[in-house]
Design a protein around this motif. Structure first.
Motif, mmCIF file in Angstrom:
data_model
loop_
_atom_site.group_PDB
_atom_site.id
_atom_site.type_symbol
_atom_site.label_atom_id
_atom_site.label_comp_id
_atom_site.label_asym_id
_atom_site.label_seq_id
_atom_site.Cartn_x
_atom_site.Cartn_y
_atom_site.Cartn_z
ATOM 1 N N GLY A 152 19.219 42.110 -7.436
ATOM 2 C CA GLY A 152 18.679 42.518 -6.135
ATOM 3 C C GLY A 152 19.360 41.876 -4.953
ATOM 4 O O GLY A 152 18.888 42.008 -3.821
ATOM 5 N N THR A 184 18.875 43.393 -1.118
ATOM 6 C CA THR A 184 18.223 42.548 -0.118
ATOM 7 C C THR A 184 19.037 42.529 1.174
ATOM 8 O O THR A 184 18.489 42.659 2.276
ATOM 9 N N VAL A 201 13.623 45.111 -5.762
ATOM 10 C CA VAL A 201 13.462 43.907 -4.944
ATOM 11 C C VAL A 201 11.980 43.758 -4.668
ATOM 12 O O VAL A 201 11.364 44.643 -4.063
#
Length: 648
Positions: A346, A350, A324
């Protein structure tokens, strides 16, 4: 980390902690005063009263020399506890040295020592104790050394693990950059941060040491005559157990009670160290007040979550991998935001970073990561823990793995209320039943007494949402909440989340592979690819205003009811890049029909295409024109010389 006094206060505030402390205190008092009070009686021999059964004069009877068995059990408490404490001290000191030595020694020597510890840990503790007892010889000294060194590998492994969790912290790196020696880093920075867990585990280990000593003395290789401890008294009592069972029962009960007392004390202290003290829960509301953090709060009261330049990294043999990289977005009250993208883009990382669920060795950094006006990166752990526990709810992909299979659904839901709202068990269970009713679980009171395996997939997902509603969440993160559910149940779950949003004004962050579902249920859509947000736009404009080729590709591969069945389904060619192999330029360039040389040289920034639309692309597609038409338009704008050069 809690201080020693805070830990002790937390232990005293629990019934189990008070009980264990009382038992340990009673043992200590017995060890100190029993030799003074009953010492003479324990040594007084009476040949005329040998092997007497229990009586008012001798509650546990007498031994072969007419000595009172109960007095001997009480007097031997001092020697038994003293030897156990000496063995624990040897084990903890030796284990701490072995566990921390690799951080001071050269790398090759540290690896050799770690390998030795790993091999020793593989052997049972009692087997090691017997091995060392043979080496050190029969007797009290040999038994102490044997048990102490047998405990050392376990403490060495624990110390290694705790040291590794601290060694990656920024303050350790700063000390090393400042030129602090390895030994000073160990003594000043690492050991103070791992001392309390080691002490707590030593308390638990004391119970094991008592049992080990009893075993060695029972076998005749521990304490030798004329000295005696509980193990030796137990061995003597077993010789005539059929004639006088009480003579063996006394020392056996002493071993059990002492071992249980130390184990309970250690477990209670460990629970307090982890922040699970029951009384401490009632004060969380005060800790969550804005004044407790000492930081300026976000001015916008409508803002629930602010993420700016979020990066999540993991250490590997090849170096740091950052799946990320530079994610920025905001979530406002009552807003539903969908996050879409292929696997590995990602999305879940996140969300986990926003919920502070990235565990070591993961490393989270951001310019700002604020939840309800509190910085999750700088606020004290006790504040963030309480804030997230009361104001954030997580609905995971597979609720079967999120529920404890050995506990009933109602008790698991009630735990959230007792943890953060200070409710007693009756109130929390009533709240759990009420929340199950709120998510339309039929016969909620009966269902609350069932186990997770007795729920269907859709019902488990409803129960998971109910768990999030046990408190008063301001943000609900739903990570693939409809995975493995049939379309009817999917719709029910999504409608339930939407109803919760309307009723509670909570924001929703919906993570999904299905861009069509997100378009129908969310206000805004974040499209992620290779650890970045490549497009951020209103859901109403998704089909007509999407400008990134990847977003268009995700929309194109969705089959419609009128799709020609004779034509193969569309697909996005190629595969996303691996997290450790992101290209220099745009990560989508190798799969994008619009890619040009600039796409492979520079990564586009996420810039505003309009007031409520951001896109990261060098060649955004305008209007509703298909990607193929955009390719032709871009090609026609390339200079002739460049085209000829490419042809050559």
């Amino acid at each position: 980390m809690m201080s020693a006094s805070s830990t002790m206060k937390a232990v005293v505030r629990t019934p189990l902690g008070i009980t264990s402390l009382a038992l340990v205190g009673l043992l200590v008092l017995t060890a100190v005063f029993a030799p003074l009070i009953w010492g003479a009686q324990a040594e007084a021999m009476n040949p005329a009263a040998t092997y007497r059964p229990p009586s008012a004069e001798h509650l546990l009877g007498t031994d072969a020399l007419g000595r009172d068995v109960l007095a001997r059990v009480l007097v031997s408490t001092q020697l038994t506890l003293g030897l156990a404490m000496a063995a624990v001290a040897i084990g903890v000191i030796t284990g701490t040295v072995l566990g921390t030595a690799p951080s001071v020694l050269p790398r090759w020597a540290g690896r050799v020592l770690s390998t030795f510890v790993n091999i020793a840990v593989a052997f049972p503790g009692l087997l090691l104790a017997l091995f060392f007892a043979v080496i050190f010889g029969v007797g009290t000294t040999g038994a102490v050394l044997a048990i102490g060194f047998a405990m050392a590998p376990g403490y060495a492994r624990l110390t290694q693990t705790l040291s590794a969790s601290i060694a990656g912290r920024d303050f350790i790196a700063a000390a090393r950059v400042a030129g602090v020696s390895r030994l000073r880093v160990l003594l000043r920075h690492i050991l103070p941060n791992i001392g309390e867990p080691l002490i707590i585990n030593a308390t638990i280990g004391a119970g094991g040491a008592l049992l080990a000593f009893a075993g060695l003395s029972f076998l005749g290789i521990g304490v030798q005559v004329p000295a005696y401890d509980w193990g030796r008294l137990l061995g003597e009592g077993l010789n005539r157990i059929y004639l006088n069972p009480a003579a063996a029962l006394g020392p056996a009960l002493a071993v059990i009670i002492a071992g249980l007392a130390f184990n309970l004390l250690g477990e209670t202290a460990a629970s307090a160290l982890g922040g699970r003290s029951a009384r401490g829960r009632g004060r969380l509301s005060a800790l969550l007040a804005p004044r407790s953090t000492g930081r300026a709060q976000v001015d916008d009261d409508e803002l629930v979550l602010r993420v700016d330049d979020l990066r999540v990294s993991f250490s590997s043999a090849q170096g740091w991998i950052t799946p990320v990289r530079g994610v920025s977005f905001t979530v406002s009250r009552g807003e539903a935001i969908g996050v879409v993208g292929e696997s590995g883009s990602g999305k879940s990382l996140t969300a986990l970073a926003a919920a502070q669920l990235i565990e070591h060795p993961g490393h989270v950094t951001a310019a700002s990561l604020d939840f309800c006006g509190t910085s999750l990166l700088t606020a004290p752990e006790r504040v963030t823990r309480g804030l997230l526990g009361t104001s954030l709810a997580m609905v995971f992909q597979d609720p079967m793995t999120s529920f404890n299979p050995t506990r009933r659904i109602g008790s698991q839901l009630a735990e959230a209320a007792t943890e953060h709202q200070g409710m007693d068990r009756r109130q929390a269970m009533a709240r759990a039943v009420d929340r199950l009713q709120a998510v339309r679980v039929p016969a909620a009171e009966r269902r609350a007494r069932q186990f997770p395996h007795e729920f269907s997939g859709g019902m488990r997902q409803r129960a998971m949402i109910a768990m999030g509603l046990m408190n008063h969440p301001r943000l609900i993160i739903a990570d693939e909440p409809t995975t493995a559910l049939d379309v009817t149940v999917q719709r029910q779950v999504l409608q339930l989340l939407d109803g919760v949003r309307r009723d509670t004004d909570a924001a929703i962050l919906l993570i999904s592979h299905d861009i069509a579902v997100v378009a129908q249920t969310c206000d805004r859509v974040l499209v992620m690819y290779a650890g970045r947000i490549v497009e951020d736009l209103p859901a109403a404009q998704l089909h007509t205003g999407a400008q990134h080729p990847y977003t268009r590709a995700l929309l194109d591969v969705i089959p419609e009811l009128d799709t020609d069945r004779s034509v193969p389904l569309k697909m996005i060619p190629g595969r996303p890049p691996a997290p450790g192999a992101f290209p220099v330029g745009c990560a989508f360039a190798d799969r994008c029909p619009l890619a040009s040389e600039v796409c492979r040289e520079r990564d586009p920034e996420l810039v505003a295409a309009s007031d409520d639309h951001r896109v990261a692309c060098w060649h955004p597609v305008q209007g509703e024109a298909p990607v193929e038409a955009a390719v032709a338009a871009i090609t026609s704008t390339v200079p002739v010389a460049a085209t000829e050069g490419a042809a050559r």
